[in-house]
Write an enzyme that holds these catalytic residues in place. Sequence first.
Site, mmCIF file in Angstrom:
data_model
loop_
_atom_site.group_PDB
_atom_site.id
_atom_site.type_symbol
_atom_site.label_atom_id
_atom_site.label_comp_id
_atom_site.label_asym_id
_atom_site.label_seq_id
_atom_site.Cartn_x
_atom_site.Cartn_y
_atom_site.Cartn_z
ATOM 1 N N GLU A 1 3.317 -1.340 0.002
ATOM 2 C CA GLU A 1 2.113 -0.593 0.395
ATOM 3 C C GLU A 1 1.988 -0.448 1.912
ATOM 4 O OE1 GLU A 1 2.211 -3.618 -0.817
ATOM 5 O OE2 GLU A 1 0.735 -4.928 0.154
ATOM 6 N N HIS B 1 5.860 -6.073 0.254
ATOM 7 C CA HIS B 1 4.669 -5.215 0.358
ATOM 8 C C HIS B 1 5.039 -3.753 0.545
ATOM 9 C CE1 HIS B 1 1.669 -8.481 0.943
ATOM 10 N NE2 HIS B 1 2.685 -9.127 1.483
ATOM 11 N N CYS C 1 3.211 -9.619 -3.791
ATOM 12 C CA CYS C 1 3.064 -10.872 -3.043
ATOM 13 C C CYS C 1 2.032 -11.803 -3.697
ATOM 14 C CB CYS C 1 2.751 -10.554 -1.588
ATOM 15 S SG CYS C 1 3.217 -11.885 -0.476
#
Length: 202
Positions: free
Chosen positions: A183, A181, A82
């Site tokens: 993560e 994302h 991002c």
Amino acid sequence: MTTQPTIGVLAVQGDVREHLRALEDAGARAVPVRRTVELEAVDGLVLPGGESTTMDKLVRAFDLHQPLRARIAEGMPAYGSCAGMIMLADRIADARPDQQTLGGIDMTVRRNAFGRQVDSFEEDLHIHAIGGAPMRAVFIRAPWVEQVGDAVDVLAHVEEGPAAGRIVAVRQGALLATSFHPEVTGDHRFHQLFVEIVRGNA
Ligand code: GLN
């Protein structure tokens, strides 16, 4: 290199902790990076999600801009999610004139590309480069990739809705970037791919 590479997460701003955890989960030793000496000690670096204008300012305030550019230019593997994708772009569309990137990937990235009314959304993406089941992709005020050079491999597109076909994951050599994302989902296949890239770079 050892089988456990040391991978840094640029820790001036953004979702650093989530990346540290994902990298550890993917088999790396993960460390925050705020200073040049810390940067020198890592085998690869993650640029997290956050706010790229703020990240850019802080990177310059921490005197990390030139050292980061230099290590990327020397071939250090890097993965940007991002805002981190924006930092790795050679060109940004519609950026404020004073916003700088680190560059490295021959692409033009448009910030907040999905529009202000679509602040965030999720979609399952089929990503050949990571194989297996489709991957849940979380987009938060995300950029998309508007143009890529010949050296860039496109890894994923948006598959549904008005933005279908937009590029949201790319790789150029040891540099990796996603608009979304990974993560935050607990699915760490992208981080595993990055750990493999770092191992292979040794
Ligand atoms: N919109 C942010 C930017 O331009 C990126 C958002 C994010 O990293 N979740 O930097």
